[in-house]
Design an enzyme around this catalytic site. Structure first.
Site, PDB file in Angstrom:
ATOM      1  N   CYS A   1      52.036  53.723  -9.341  1.00  0.00           N
ATOM      2  CA  CYS A   1      51.524  54.724 -10.615  1.00  0.00           C
ATOM      3  C   CYS A   1      50.454  55.618 -10.040  1.00  0.00           C
ATOM      4  O   CYS A   1      49.522  55.134  -9.246  1.00  0.00           O
ATOM      5  CB  CYS A   1      50.726  53.792 -11.586  1.00  0.00           C
ATOM      6  SG  CYS A   1      49.825  54.580 -12.650  1.00  0.00           S
TER       7      CYS A   1
ATOM      8  N   ASN B   1      48.388  61.622 -25.527  1.00  0.00           N
ATOM      9  CA  ASN B   1      49.730  61.502 -26.072  1.00  0.00           C
ATOM     10  C   ASN B   1      50.168  59.893 -25.576  1.00  0.00           C
ATOM     11  O   ASN B   1      49.933  59.752 -24.375  1.00  0.00           O
ATOM     12  CB  ASN B   1      50.863  62.379 -25.300  1.00  0.00           C
ATOM     13  CG  ASN B   1      50.406  63.827 -25.735  1.00  0.00           C
ATOM     14  OD1 ASN B   1      50.259  64.198 -26.952  1.00  0.00           O
ATOM     15  ND2 ASN B   1      50.744  65.036 -24.836  1.00  0.00           N
TER      16      ASN B   1
ATOM     17  N   CYS C   1      46.914  54.804 -11.306  1.00  0.00           N
ATOM     18  CA  CYS C   1      46.037  53.570 -10.854  1.00  0.00           C
ATOM     19  C   CYS C   1      44.988  53.680  -9.830  1.00  0.00           C
ATOM     20  O   CYS C   1      45.212  54.912  -8.914  1.00  0.00           O
ATOM     21  CB  CYS C   1      46.969  52.331 -10.395  1.00  0.00           C
ATOM     22  SG  CYS C   1      47.894  51.352 -11.759  1.00  0.00           S
TER      23      CYS C   1
HETATM   24  O1  LIG Z   1      50.757  67.068 -19.592  1.00  0.00           O
HETATM   25  P1  LIG Z   1      51.949  66.120 -19.604  1.00  0.00           P
HETATM   26  O2  LIG Z   1      51.556  64.757 -20.205  1.00  0.00           O
HETATM   27  O3  LIG Z   1      53.043  65.865 -18.702  1.00  0.00           O
HETATM   28  O4  LIG Z   1      53.022  66.715 -20.771  1.00  0.00           O
HETATM   29  C1  LIG Z   1      53.045  66.334 -22.161  1.00  0.00           C
HETATM   30  O5  LIG Z   1      51.779  66.777 -23.112  1.00  0.00           O
HETATM   31  C2  LIG Z   1      51.474  68.456 -23.084  1.00  0.00           C
HETATM   32  C3  LIG Z   1      50.520  68.729 -23.885  1.00  0.00           C
HETATM   33  O6  LIG Z   1      50.557  68.447 -25.306  1.00  0.00           O
HETATM   34  C4  LIG Z   1      52.920  68.757 -23.520  1.00  0.00           C
HETATM   35  O7  LIG Z   1      52.863  70.296 -23.311  1.00  0.00           O
HETATM   36  C5  LIG Z   1      54.178  68.398 -22.838  1.00  0.00           C
HETATM   37  O8  LIG Z   1      55.343  69.108 -23.410  1.00  0.00           O
HETATM   38  C6  LIG Z   1      54.114  66.973 -22.842  1.00  0.00           C
HETATM   39  O9  LIG Z   1      55.226  66.451 -22.347  1.00  0.00           O
END
Ligand SMILES: O=P(O)(O)O[C@H]1O[C@H](CO)[C@@H](O)[C@H](O)[C@H]1O
Ligand SMILES: O=P(O)(O)O[C@H]1O[C@H](CO)[C@@H](O)[C@H](O)[C@H]1O
Lengths: 347, 347
Positions: free
Chosen positions: A51, A154, A54
């Site tokens: 990871c 997210n 980590c």
């Molecule tokens: O930056 P990450 O986690 O790789 O990417 C994720 O979050 C971003 C911000 O919301 C988005 O633009 C991407 O499409 C998503 O996959």
């Protein structure tokens, strides 16, 4: 026919962004034969040597993570924004408007424990995350060219998260992003007309009506907003009117952590799964101006609709016409309210 | 540093809805370890006895489909809108605005052939779809309580489509939906200020600049709009300024079908897969007013970014702050432009 929230199609107005949405409560009955998501219930180790989040591990650009013990922040290796000051191209037409944008993107690991997520962390450890958000807002905002700091998370593969290690992101930039600008304009119009915070007035009325409240502590309320779009969308609102993270007392910071913890436990309990969502904090910009109209709040936008594997698709009609939901916000709030605040894994 | 479209983060303005978006062109280089979609390349039979859209089959509510030979329209069995005239509840507060909404939802099967999609249909058969869209716009719009007709298609499981039989939908309703209202306001402002169609002026300049054009026939142009959000988003614009489907000549209807066919073939060829998207037509409302500002156009919003299995996630930053893309519209247009117009299955 007399109107019924849970039966009749209707539109509701979102006063934060000034837009209407469509509610089709009767539609929750329709059978689902479409795409199913794979539920995310895998057991993860405390530490995963592969990871890149980590503690002590190597990232793809060759940097080694600190041997961190609680929260860890670093500059995103694949930032969407860069610090470079680029010369703006000449704008030749009002139909072809473009301007360079500067910014700084960071990643924030919530815990060294690879196997945890916010609902499984202790409230004191979530408070440490809140404190780092606060410190980052100050640190990033102190840059001359940073006028807005967007803190978000997210969670879950279905929300585009590519690593299950508990983490969020911070994208800070020169301009006020579209949705924040809309929110600010509406908060300001209300504040100037009434001399009070829109969200404080809204909260007072919600606390009386009670039907959309999910949970509450001394300093924060979690509710399904009247104008919620996502099936189990929620909003965390502070009881006291203040504009950003730095204005919270220690006690309020702990209460904020408590609200996040209790809400995300309910979320996990809803379908007995690690509940996916995107969350984010809306607060006053770091543009050096006074913003009495701002009232800090945190949005949670979870995609799931009926089960751990069936999500709401925001597609054709929603993209072309307007946001649409299939269950009433009152029904969603009642479901969340009734759920236990003990995590299903620990029962 | 001098500005470069394909290198530097920047914001672009969408004059149709009056909002800015973020472009991070350099970010296309980042590796992807997140969720993959399953590519949809299954072979389907001409007729599927279990499909509720195939000719002569029973639907879940017990109705039997016509034994249709080309295009077939029926009222949606699980409509999001209903015809009932419901008494509006009293509005007690500006923060709790709600109003009942009336409408009619229909499903439109593009072909009796269960195994086809638009890019695999003959142009003459797509023209029949266009003619039915036109007839439906007239038929639905003739209802007193219908002021807007939204024609759209969700293609592919990743776009929430629950049946691969080629079909689209029509949601018609009393109010102008949020995004259509924004578009109308901007078209109107431009028309009143300049006495010309915003999209006609925009198209004229795009035809000179050429860098975002995907394809063209005598009456329509397909391009990646300057302000596109989705990686391979496109816009079909009519060369002549008219407001809705009913104002097209027979020749223009055929040219519209040709543009749809050639575009969707290129889409399928991009990743050699049945390319998912949501598409929809924006045109003047059926409110009985004159709308000289309207210029009919069709949007295509496809989710795929890098391959048949990696899509763009519109999540945390995008939902909280503003729409964001990882590849420049110019690069996407060049890729689409260079693709063959012969479907990969027929090569
Ligand atoms: O930056 P990450 O986690 O790789 O990417 C994720 O979050 C971003 C911000 O919301 C988005 O633009 C991407 O499409 C998503 O996959
Ligand atoms: O009506 P369908 O195809 O079952 O449903 C699909 O399209 C609708 C309109 O865009 C969406 O509201 C649904 O979320 C989606 O699954």
């Amino acid at each position: 026919m007399q109107f019924d929230n849970n039966e009749h199609p209707h539109r509701r107005y979102n006063p934060l962004i000034g837009e209407w949405i469509l509610v089709s409560p009767h539609r929750a009955k329709r059978p689902w034969q479409g795409q199913k998501e794979s539920a995310n219930n895998e057991e993860r180790p405390h530490y995963d040597p592969t990871c890149y989040l980590c503690a002590g591990n190597l990232r793809s650009d060759g940097t080694r993570n600190d041997d961190y013990k609680d929260v860890f922040v670093f500059d995103n290796d694949f930032p969407s924004l860069l610090k470079d000051d680029v010369v703006a191209p000449e704008n030749t037409s009002p139909l072809f408007q473009l301007k360079p944008e500067r910014g700084i993107n960071r990643v924030i690991c919530f815990s060294p424990r690879h196997d945890l997520t916010l609902p499984e962390m202790e409230v004191g450890d979530i408070k440490k995350v809140v404190d780092v958000w606060k410190a980052q807002y100050i640190d990033l905002g102190s840059n001359d060219f940073i006028n807005h700091v967007q803190i978000f998370e997210n969670k879950g593969a279905v929300m585009g998260c590519s690593n299950p290690h508990p983490h969020g992101q911070i994208w800070s930039q020169s301009s006020l992003p579209t949705n924040v600008e809309k929110t600010q304009a509406n908060l300001k119009k209300y504040y100037e007309a009434n001399g009070r915070s829109l969200l404080a007035d809204y909260l007072a009325e919600e606390l009386e009506r009670k039907e959309r409240i999910v949970l509450e502590n001394e300093h924060f309320v979690v509710l399904v907003p009247f104008w919620a779009v996502w099936p189990f969308e929620t909003l965390i609102i502070s009881k006291r009117h203040f504009g950003n993270l730095t204005q919270m007392t220690e006690e309020e910071s702990l209460a904020f952590a408590d609200a996040i913890r209790r809400l995300t436990i309910k979320y996990d309990n809803l379908f007995e799964t690690s509940f996916p969502y995107s969350s984010g904090i809306h607060q006053s910009p770091t543009d050096g101006e006074d913003h009495p109209e701002w009232h800090m709040h945190m949005h949670f936008y979870p995609p799931l609709l009926r089960s751990a594997s069936v999500k709401k698709f925001m597609v054709g009609y929603e993209l072309m016409a307007e946001a649409q939901r299939d269950i009433s916000p009152e029904k969603s709030a009642a479901m969340l309210r009734e759920l236990s605040e003990t995590h299903y894994k620990h029962r």
